[in-house]
Design a protein around this motif. Structure first.
Motif, short mmCIF file in Angstrom:
data_model
loop_
_atom_site.label_atom_id
_atom_site.label_comp_id
_atom_site.label_asym_id
_atom_site.label_seq_id
_atom_site.Cartn_x
_atom_site.Cartn_y
_atom_site.Cartn_z
N UNK A 3 124.86 -18.06 27.94
CA UNK A 3 124.76 -17.22 26.75
C UNK A 3 123.65 -16.19 26.90
N UNK A 43 124.88 -27.10 11.61
CA UNK A 43 123.60 -26.52 12.01
C UNK A 43 123.73 -25.10 12.52
N UNK A 44 124.92 -24.74 13.02
CA UNK A 44 125.11 -23.36 13.45
C UNK A 44 125.01 -22.40 12.27
N UNK A 67 132.39 -28.27 20.30
CA UNK A 67 131.48 -28.78 21.32
C UNK A 67 130.90 -27.68 22.18
N UNK A 91 126.19 -34.27 25.74
CA UNK A 91 127.13 -33.18 25.47
C UNK A 91 128.09 -33.02 26.63
N UNK A 92 129.17 -32.28 26.38
CA UNK A 92 130.19 -32.07 27.39
C UNK A 92 129.91 -30.78 28.14
N UNK A 117 129.38 -25.10 21.31
CA UNK A 117 128.05 -24.69 20.84
C UNK A 117 126.99 -25.73 21.17
N UNK A 118 127.39 -26.90 21.69
CA UNK A 118 126.41 -27.94 22.04
C UNK A 118 126.18 -28.00 23.55
N UNK A 119 127.03 -27.32 24.33
CA UNK A 119 126.85 -27.31 25.78
C UNK A 119 125.67 -26.40 26.08
N UNK A 120 124.69 -26.91 26.85
CA UNK A 120 123.43 -26.18 26.98
C UNK A 120 123.58 -24.72 27.41
N UNK A 121 124.40 -24.41 28.43
CA UNK A 121 124.50 -22.99 28.80
C UNK A 121 125.05 -22.11 27.66
N UNK A 146 124.71 -22.79 24.27
CA UNK A 146 124.24 -23.37 23.02
C UNK A 146 124.28 -22.38 21.86
N UNK A 147 124.77 -22.84 20.73
CA UNK A 147 124.82 -22.03 19.52
C UNK A 147 126.03 -21.10 19.46
N UNK A 198 118.38 -20.63 22.21
CA UNK A 198 119.70 -20.01 22.23
C UNK A 198 119.79 -18.80 21.32
N UNK A 201 122.82 -31.32 21.94
CA UNK A 201 122.23 -30.77 23.16
C UNK A 201 121.05 -31.59 23.67
N UNK A 259 127.00 -35.30 29.83
CA UNK A 259 125.68 -35.29 30.46
C UNK A 259 124.62 -35.30 29.38
N UNK A 282 135.38 -22.47 29.08
CA UNK A 282 135.81 -23.75 28.50
C UNK A 282 137.32 -23.85 28.33
N UNK A 310 129.24 -20.45 18.38
CA UNK A 310 130.22 -21.12 17.53
C UNK A 310 131.23 -20.18 16.89
N UNK A 311 130.89 -18.90 16.74
CA UNK A 311 131.84 -18.00 16.08
C UNK A 311 133.03 -17.71 16.98
#
Lengths: 442, 346
Positions: free
Chosen positions: A68, B182-183, A396, B52-53, A398-402, A404-405, B210, B48, B60, A87, A407-408
């Protein structure tokens, strides 16, 4: 004295308002001062929204990036579609092993081929085609998707499904090229078309038995890697749940509706109670009940597959709604139809199957398809109980670290997918309505 | 009469069979897991850093590594594992009804949960705490300056209650703006809908990294709650509880002894340190009480590395990490002034 005009009046040009773009604009958009004002205001609003969306989603958007932050570096105000693109496998297939994805695709292609004859007018025996899809396809697809060792029952069903599929395809070809059913065609090829009915039947049975034997021996050596259901997900899982829900809730609903109108008090009371209980509870409650409460009633250590629990809950819930839709259709059929059927000596099932249901179902198409669309959208609730269906996967990201956030963008992508699925369903239902009521347009 | 007696006998037998079956399975989670061939480990919906996937559909995170450590301890193979994602509402039920063997999700160890829900927390593997993020240009440098502020918070968690407590104790009159997702909460904060956003500090740091321009925001120094996150097991099976607890301790102890994923083979073969030799199963019989093989701790380190390595990979500084520095935090080893402390392996 003749007042009849002898020569032909020259053709007049059509009025400007009908023939030219400018005329149409003037008539529809600028016919008065207030309309002109309104037109400009609306144009400005459209420019603002569509223009903004286009700028965000296309012009300023990033399509290729590894995370991101790279999207931000490219543009702070544009969409980041790169995350959705990374994804895509998850979105469509869930956590299914990447080397086995062909099985899902093959399952989809098989279904499409199997159903294709239903839309080709030259093919004979459409009813059998429809029945064979419902009876045999689930076993073939079920084995394709989950794999592993086959028990004897599964072996028989898989072999039967293969035979049914082959027969169906051959029947389609026979219909396409010679406008005959497969049985007639095969008998003619074998020179048995003049034989007695009994010989003909025996010949066909032998043919099917040979095909079954071949299929059975072939599938004995056919094993594919087992994929546990927890790896199913994404659009695939959504389609599995809603597909089974749709296929089973209609017959279930018909039975419940007939039960509710039955003259037998026990059947009537049970059906009514069942329908009312499920209809007075929200789907999410039924789902929670099925997945968390149900195991508590079972002996310890007994764990029923959560996916099966969810599918049962979805089917029961929707069958109850379907039952009321069907009942509404049944009530629209005038009493004379029942009486007429009785007069010609039909029993209960004959009356229902041959006279009442065909008429009632035709009237109910818009409602039935409406329920189906609702079912498809309702399946997204399973993401709340921890299954990674389409919505679960989209969230999910938005939760994957690369990513993150992010969601839109995933949600917009999901909205587009759902729009395509739902609108094609409703489009098809309108086509069906027109086709089935060709005799009396209203 | 005879029939009745027969029926009674059958019923009694059934009851005995049912109860003994229950007791047997309740007492021996290890046997059940071994017979099944894989461990069922429960996490939550993706979070996170912890679970997470990735884009290939693999789990992981820190808590996922705990699951893998236990699987490695039992089977010597971290892939003999099924990760179950269970909603927050159903998490403790799913553990109680035997659907999950253990729970490794960011669940805070509290008195009520430990004593009233039929589960036991083993030992914290992450110390979290609630904090605030504000805009840098707001000039706020301490949470005590948030008088009358609007604070964005996700609803339905202890976070909301902690905020109310904090506001009341310090007489701050904070008004909470609540969100389901939370987003959306963060989006509202970014667009100026509230003055601060509050949640666990690990999540604050992760979310902040982020945002479009992370440098414009700061996390305030105050921590307003204690959130020791710990794996949990069903109450009543002490051997199983020990296995999970000492798997976590093995990770921490390995770091203290300097055993890493890379040097664990070398350490096992060549180390003269009796503490290392005991832990890796070269001498002694630490495995006996757990009912595991001699090299259980070796298998853990070989599979997932020590606690420090896991932390750096998912929380600290790797490409998959959410960038929360460990130095000086509660999650540092006790030798570095943190709280990560393992009882001796002897």
């Amino acid at each position: 004295m003749a007042i009849v005009k002898a020569e032909r009046t020259p053709d007049r040009r059509p009025p400007v308002s009908e023939a030219t773009v400018l005329g149409w604009l003037r008539k529809n958009l600028f016919s008065s001062v207030s309309n002109t004002l309104l037109t400009f205001v609306m144009l400005y609003i459209i420019y603002l929204t569509v223009g903004g969306a286009f700028k965000w989603g296309v012009l300023d958007a990033t399509f290729i990036a590894d995370n991101r932050r790279e999207c931000y570096d490219n543009s702070l105000t544009g969409a980041c579609w790169a995350g959705v693109i990374h994804w895509l496998n998850n979105i469509f297939y869930g956590r299914y092993p990447r080397t086995e994805i062909w099985r899902i695709n093959l399952g989809g292609v098989l279904l499409a081929l199997w159903m294709a004859p239903l839309w080709i007018s030259r093919v004979k025996g459409k009813f059998l085609v429809g029945v064979s899809v419902v009876v045999f396809y689930p076993f073939l697809a079920g084995y394709l998707f989950s794999g592993g060792e086959k028990g004897l029952f599964m072996q028989i069903m898989v072999a039967s499904a293969l035979v049914a599929f082959a027969v169906n395809m051959a029947n389609m070809l026979a219909g396409l090229f010679s406008r005959q059913g497969l049985g007639t065609f095969a008998l003619r090829v074998l020179g048995q078309d003049k034989a007695t009915g009994k010989t003909q039947r025996n010949v066909l049975l032998v043919l099917i038995a040979i095909a079954f034997g071949a299929a059975f021996f072939w599938q004995m050596s056919w094993t594919i890697q087992s994929v546990v259901w927890t790896k199913w997900g994404g659009l695939f899982l959504t389609l599995v749940i809603s597909g089974i829900g749709i296929a089973l809730s209609l017959p279930g609903g018909i039975l419940l509706a007939l039960g509710r109108r039955s003259k037998l008090p026990i059947v009537r009371v049970l059906s009514t109670g069942f329908i009312e209980i499920f209809r007075s509870v929200p789907l999410i409650t039924v789902l929670f009940m099925a997945t968390t409460m149900f195991p508590l009633f079972m002996p310890e250590g007994f764990v029923l597959n959560k996916l099966v629990q969810v599918i049962i809950a979805v089917v029961l819930f929707n069958a109850c709604y379907m039952a009321e839709t069907v009942r509404a259709g049944l009530q629209a059929i005038p009493k004379e139809q029942f009486e007429g059927a009785h007069t010609i000596g039909l029993g209960y099932w004959g009356t229902m199957g041959l006279i009442i249901m065909p008429q009632a179902l035709k009237h109910m198409i818009p409602n039935i398809v409406g329920s189906f669309i609702g079912l498809l959208k309702d399946t997204t609730l399973v993401s709340i109980i921890g299954l990674f269906d389409l919505l679960g996967m989209l969230r999910s990201i938005s939760k994957d670290v690369p990513w993150m956030g992010l969601h839109k963008e995933p949600l917009i992508f999901g909205a587009i997918l759902f729009f395509i699925m739902c609108s094609s369903m409703s489009k098809y239902s309108r086509h069906l309505e027109v086709k089935l009521s060709a005799g009396r347009k209203r | 009469m005879k029939l009745k007696a027969k029926l009674t006998a059958v019923a009694a037998l059934a009851v005995v069979a049912a109860t003994s079956a229950t007791v047997a399975s309740a007492e021996n989670t290890l046997d059940v897991v071994k017979a099944r061939g894989f461990l069922r480990c429960q996490v939550g919906s993706p979070s996170p850093g912890f679970y997470n996937l990735d884009a290939d559909g693999n789990w992981y995170g820190l808590d996922v590594s705990m699951c893998q450590a236990v699987a490695a301890a039992i089977f010597g193979d971290k892939t003999k594992l099924q990760i179950q994602s269970v909603s927050t509402q159903a998490r403790f039920t799913a553990l109680a009804n035997g659907e999950s063997d253990m729970l490794s999700r960011t669940a805070t160890w509290t008195e009520t949960r430990d004593t009233q829900l039929g589960l036991d927390f083993v030992t914290p593997n992450f110390y979290d705490g609630q904090g605030f993020t504000v805009r840098k240009d707001s000039g706020i440098t301490s949470a005590l300056q948030l008088k009358g502020a609007k604070v964005c918070v996700t609803t339905g968690t202890t976070t909301e209650l902690n905020l109310a407590d904090f506001s009341r104790v310090n007489n701050l009159n904070i008004s909470a703006v609540t969100f389901e997702d939370y987003n959306v909460r963060d989006n509202t904060f970014l667009n100026g809908g509230c003055d601060a956003v509050t949640t666990d500090k690990s999540a604050l740091a992760g979310n902040l990294s982020s945002w479009p321009v992370p440098e414009d925001y700061i996390i305030l120094p105050e921590t307003i709650s204690k959130e020791p996150l710990a794996p949990a097991v069903r109450q009543g099976d002490n051997q199983w509880e020990d296995i999970v607890r000492w798997s976590v301790f093995a990770l921490i102890n390995a770091e203290e002894l300097g055993i890493t994923q890379a040097n664990v083979d070398d350490m096992r073969a060549n180390s003269q340190d009796p503490r290392v030799r005991r832990m890796l199963g070269v001498e002694g019989n630490l495995n006996e009480g757990l009912g595991l093989s001699k090299d259980w701790a070796y298998n853990i380190i070989k599979a997932v590395g020590n606690y420090g390595e896991i932390y750096e990979r998912y929380i600290g500084d790797g490409p998959q990490a959410i960038h929360i520095p460990r130095k000086g935090s509660l999650n540092a080893l006790w030798t570095d002034g943190g709280l990560m402390y393992s009882p001796p392996f002897r």
